[in-house]
Scaffold this active site. Structure first.
Site, PDB file in Angstrom:
ATOM      1  N   ASP A   1      10.449   4.936  -9.812  1.00  0.00           N
ATOM      2  CA  ASP A   1      10.050   5.642 -11.037  1.00  0.00           C
ATOM      3  C   ASP A   1      10.889   6.893 -11.269  1.00  0.00           C
ATOM      4  OD1 ASP A   1       8.156   3.724 -11.457  1.00  0.00           O
ATOM      5  OD2 ASP A   1       6.413   5.005 -11.079  1.00  0.00           O
TER       6      ASP A   1
ATOM      7  N   SER B   1       0.807  -1.204   0.000  1.00  0.00           N
ATOM      8  CA  SER B   1       0.000   0.000   0.000  1.00  0.00           C
ATOM      9  C   SER B   1       0.850   1.269   0.000  1.00  0.00           C
ATOM     10  CB  SER B   1      -0.965  -0.033   1.186  1.00  0.00           C
ATOM     11  OG  SER B   1      -2.013   0.872   1.025  1.00  0.00           O
TER      12      SER B   1
ATOM     13  N   LYS C   1      -0.722  -4.017  -3.385  1.00  0.00           N
ATOM     14  CA  LYS C   1      -2.026  -3.477  -3.024  1.00  0.00           C
ATOM     15  C   LYS C   1      -2.147  -2.078  -3.618  1.00  0.00           C
ATOM     16  CE  LYS C   1      -5.208  -2.248   0.588  1.00  0.00           C
ATOM     17  NZ  LYS C   1      -5.313  -0.835   0.204  1.00  0.00           N
TER      18      LYS C   1
END
Length: 428
Positions: free
Chosen positions: A342, A331, A356
């Site tokens: 990224d 999460s 999740k």
């Protein structure tokens, strides 16, 4: 304020705070060692149910759709009344069931019908307990519990440092067989938690299954305070900082620990997010803003395709960075680790994260109760959907449980130190 549901769906096998191998978690800086199986993480006496959100974004709904499309129509109400009459007339312990219990059961059943392990109903008592626990002070034994969706078994998924659970010798991966003499198999996670938690100074009898053997324990409940951030300065200017969850208090703890590491001459940082079940969206964004360059932290899309972005202005952070993740990192922990990956500012070491990629929010109701609902999917900084997929580390390293149990060797941390050392040497 929205919160991310911490752990939450099992990757394979049994139950606990997630994972694929039986793991044992130790206090201090060490991550969860081989735990096994995961699902909705709830901390016994410390974390009750949330990691799912707050009431932001959910306005009261006075009417929706036509009566013909609603489950609670006249026929359903009449049937409920008929069932209640049968119970009142025939059920042999009907005098022991209160009106409130039956009503709560109906409300819980409605939310359970969604088939979503993250959506649920909280009674006023449960919601009050939830609110108290988000303040960082809990009453219970100081252990996390997870439930496997497939088997229904509940397992100890983490033990808090200096807690009654640690003193009693509970270990991550222990299966909860019974509490107070009552078998827990088949009960909802919230029910199991309600049996274990209780007032300070009271005792609870727990029977566990560990490596196929039964273990009986008597644990005295206590007030439990859990830090969410810990740090340590290692050799050669390597700072180590572990975030165990993203709570309301985590941002201040993060800043305090980072300041301490910098004051000690930190030249590179290992950020340990292993076994971090998630938490508060606001908190993870506040921490991300102190690490990430300008851009998105992540974004969400709801059922109507409406997009909500969480940007950051960009931080003056130029230290070599390694992030530790494992199959229990979920999460909000995946939001941060995914954003770092990224953005290309850090190297992820460990194992694929839990996966999740959905968001929950909690809406309080007028009578003091509340509901928690899954409201959106979320995507990483570069638009990756990680739900049920997880985030692949840049360097995959399994945690050798045997070595850890033998001499506390943390193979994942050792690899992170090696990688960070190479990064630091490359800057010289």
């Amino acid at each position: 304020m929205v919160k991310m549901e911490e752990q939450n769906q099992m990757r394979r096998k049994y139950v606990s705070t997630g994972g694929e191998e039986p793991r044992r978690r130790r206090s201090g800086f060490l991550p969860g060692l081989l735990v096994g199986f995961l699902i909705a993480v709830i901390a016994v006496g410390i974390f009750f149910a949330l990691r799912g959100g707050s009431a932001a974004g959910l306005a009261p709904v006075l009417s929706s759709g036509s009566a013909g499309n609603n489950a609670v129509d006249e026929a359903a109400v009449n049937k409920l009344k008929l069932l209640e009459q049968y119970i009142d007339y025939y059920y042999y312990k009907s005098d022991e069931v209160s009106k409130a219990d039956m009503q709560d059961g109906m409300y819980k059943g409605l939310l359970n019908s969604l088939g979503d392990v993250y959506s649920c109903y909280f009674t006023p008592e449960e919601y009050q307990s939830l609110q108290q626990q988000t303040e960082g002070v809990y009453f219970g034994i100081g252990a996390y519990v997870s439930k496997d969706v497939e088997t229904g078994a509940c397992v100890i998924s983490g033990v808090i440092k200096n807690s009654p659970a640690e003193a009693a010798g509970l270990m991550e991966g222990d299966i909860i067989y019974s509490v107070g003499g009552k078998e827990m198999n088949g009960l909802e996670l919230e029910e199991v938690v309600s049996y274990i938690k209780g007032d300070e100074g009271t005792k609870v009898q727990i029977t566990l299954i560990r490596n196929g053997e039964s273990i009986d324990m008597e644990i005295t409940r206590a007030k439990v305070t859990t830090p969410t951030v810990d740090s340590e300065m290692k050799e050669n200017g390597i700072g180590y900082l572990q975030i165990t969850e993203f709570d309301d208090v985590t941002t201040a703890q993060f800043e305090e620990n980072m300041a301490s590491l910098r004051a000690q001459g930190m030249k590179g940082l290992i950020l340990d997010l292993r076994s971090n079940p998630g938490g508060n969206v606001t908190t993870v964004c506040e921490i991300a803003e102190q690490i990430l360059p300008e851009g998105l932290v992540f974004y969400m899309e709801d059922k109507n395709g409406e997009r909500t972005e969480y940007p950051c202005k960009g931080a003056d952070f130029d230290l070599p960075l390694v992030v530790l993740v494992n199959e229990y990192s979920a999460s909000a922990a995946e939001i941060l680790s995914g954003a770092i990956k990224d953005a290309g500012i850090g190297t992820l070491v460990g194992q694929k994260t839990f996966g999740k990629g959905i968001v929950q929010t909690v809406a309080p109701l007028d009578d003091g109760s509340a509901i928690k609902l899954t409201i959106a999917n979320y995507y990483t900084r570069n638009g990756n959907d990680i739900h049920l997929k997880g985030i692949e580390p840049d360097i995959e390293v399994a945690l050798d449980a045997d070595k850890y149990l033998e001499d506390r060797t943390d193979t994942q941390l050792d690899k992170a130190i090696e990688v960070l050392t190479e990064k630091m040497n490359g800057q010289n």
